[in-house]
Design a protein around this motif. Structure first.
Motif, PDB file in Angstrom:
ATOM      1  N   LEU A  10      47.809  73.384  20.404  1.00  0.00           N
ATOM      2  CA  LEU A  10      47.547  71.976  20.067  1.00  0.00           C
ATOM      3  C   LEU A  10      46.584  71.857  18.877  1.00  0.00           C
ATOM      4  N   ARG A  45      37.905  79.289  17.361  1.00  0.00           N
ATOM      5  CA  ARG A  45      39.281  78.798  17.314  1.00  0.00           C
ATOM      6  C   ARG A  45      40.133  79.414  18.443  1.00  0.00           C
ATOM      7  N   VAL A  47      39.565  79.803  21.465  1.00  0.00           N
ATOM      8  CA  VAL A  47      38.792  80.486  22.519  1.00  0.00           C
ATOM      9  C   VAL A  47      38.319  79.450  23.554  1.00  0.00           C
ATOM     10  N   ARG A  49      36.147  77.293  26.403  1.00  0.00           N
ATOM     11  CA  ARG A  49      34.810  76.696  26.242  1.00  0.00           C
ATOM     12  C   ARG A  49      33.701  77.681  26.605  1.00  0.00           C
ATOM     13  N   TYR A  80      31.690  66.239  22.679  1.00  0.00           N
ATOM     14  CA  TYR A  80      33.036  66.374  22.126  1.00  0.00           C
ATOM     15  C   TYR A  80      33.934  65.219  22.588  1.00  0.00           C
ATOM     16  N   SER A 114      47.893  75.359  25.181  1.00  0.00           N
ATOM     17  CA  SER A 114      46.560  75.170  24.576  1.00  0.00           C
ATOM     18  C   SER A 114      45.457  75.660  25.506  1.00  0.00           C
TER      19      SER A 114
HETATM   20  P1  B16 Z   1      37.962  72.549  25.517  1.00  0.00           P
HETATM   21  P2  B16 Z   1      43.749  75.128  21.216  1.00  0.00           P
HETATM   22  C1  B16 Z   1      41.143  75.294  21.763  1.00  0.00           C
HETATM   23  O1  B16 Z   1      42.300  74.509  21.579  1.00  0.00           O
HETATM   24  C2  B16 Z   1      40.209  75.137  20.562  1.00  0.00           C
HETATM   25  O2  B16 Z   1      40.817  75.711  19.401  1.00  0.00           O
HETATM   26  C3  B16 Z   1      38.923  75.877  20.841  1.00  0.00           C
HETATM   27  O3  B16 Z   1      38.035  75.713  19.745  1.00  0.00           O
HETATM   28  C4  B16 Z   1      38.292  75.325  22.130  1.00  0.00           C
HETATM   29  O4  B16 Z   1      37.092  76.015  22.440  1.00  0.00           O
HETATM   30  C5  B16 Z   1      39.296  75.481  23.276  1.00  0.00           C
HETATM   31  O5  B16 Z   1      40.496  74.803  22.944  1.00  0.00           O
HETATM   32  C6  B16 Z   1      38.761  74.921  24.582  1.00  0.00           C
HETATM   33  O6  B16 Z   1      38.638  73.523  24.441  1.00  0.00           O
HETATM   34  O7  B16 Z   1      36.493  72.714  25.408  1.00  0.00           O
HETATM   35  O8  B16 Z   1      38.456  71.185  25.097  1.00  0.00           O
HETATM   36  O9  B16 Z   1      38.491  72.938  26.880  1.00  0.00           O
HETATM   37  O10 B16 Z   1      43.670  75.572  19.791  1.00  0.00           O
HETATM   38  O11 B16 Z   1      44.033  76.282  22.197  1.00  0.00           O
HETATM   39  O12 B16 Z   1      44.677  73.963  21.409  1.00  0.00           O
END
Ligand code: B16
Ligand code: MG
Length: 214
Positions: A10, A45, A47, A49, A80, A114
């Motif tokens: 995503l 990127r 990774v 949280r 965020y 994602s």
């Molecule tokens: P959240 P993706 C990832 O999204 C982000 O690229 C990454 O920077 C973030 O730490 C991760 O989601 C967790 O996100 O804190 O919202 O659970 O690129 O896999 O879509």
């Protein structure tokens, strides 16, 4: 190579919330007196949280307990989420919606893969949630973060398609590695284009060669 399904990362593929992640981590790092910059942010990127927090804490001399780490993750996520409030369909990358429509027209199934626990919220804000017909594998249904293939394997299961017939589109090295470990075809876009494991490459979602779906 017969592509029957496409699994989309995503963040960085359909839209970018990079800047919001950066601002929220920066806020948390400042609060804790930890050095943080855009170069470190690049390493976050794709990774999860908690794994991202561990990278941010590499610059700290303080040892944090598990409980404190959970609190820091909550703090960052609240910042965020407040920034995500502003999201709208205008934030979708140019060409992304047309590309999704093209795949559906071609009877190619689509899913999300994602790492984000906010993926469903983001998809609703940008009004693409319904297009995925519930095929959303994200940070809420996995136990292992990319580069483990779990998030993509679960997406392929949702689509009921053999992994070798799934194309994964990713902007992160960790995501490309995950796709290859899962036995999928991996397309790198943006900075992941330079990853040697990619089977296919494109500058961005609007410049994907559609002849690969023929
Ligand atoms: P959240 P993706 C990832 O999204 C982000 O690229 C990454 O920077 C973030 O730490 C991760 O989601 C967790 O996100 O804190 O919202 O659970 O690129 O896999 O879509
Ligand atoms: Mg990404």
């Amino acid at each position: 190579m017969r592509i029957l399904g496409v699994i989309f990362d995503l963040d960085g593929v359909i839209l970018s919330t990079d800047e919001y992640h950066y601002l929220a981590w920066l806020d948390m790092a400042k609060k804790e007196n930890i050095y943080f910059d855009r170069e470190i942010n690049e390493r976050l990127r794709g990774v999860s949280r908690m794994d991202s927090l561990e990278i941010v804490l590499e610059r700290s001399t303080k040892k944090y307990s598990q409980e404190e780490k959970i609190k820091l993750c909550e703090y960052k996520n609240n910042k965020y989420r407040a920034l995500l409030e502003k999201l709208s369909p205008k934030d979708i990358f140019p060409g992304a919606t047309d590309f999704l429509k093209f795949l559906l027209y071609k009877k190619i199934k689509i899913a999300i893969g994602s790492s984000s626990k906010n993926a469903k919220y983001i998809l609703k804000k940008i009004e693409l949630y319904d297009m995925f017909d519930g095929h959303i594998s994200d940070g809420t249904n996995i136990t292992k973060s990319k580069p483990d293939p779990e998030v993509f394997t679960k997406a392929a299961e949702m689509l009921k398609i053999n992994p070798c017939n799934c194309l994964v589109i990713e902007d992160a090295y960790a995501g490309i590695e995950a796709a290859k470990k899962g036995g999928m075809i991996a397309m790198g876009i943006g900075s992941a284009k330079d990853c040697s494991l990619c089977d296919l490459r494109a500058d961005d979602i609007s410049s994907i060669d559609k002849s690969i779906f023929e």
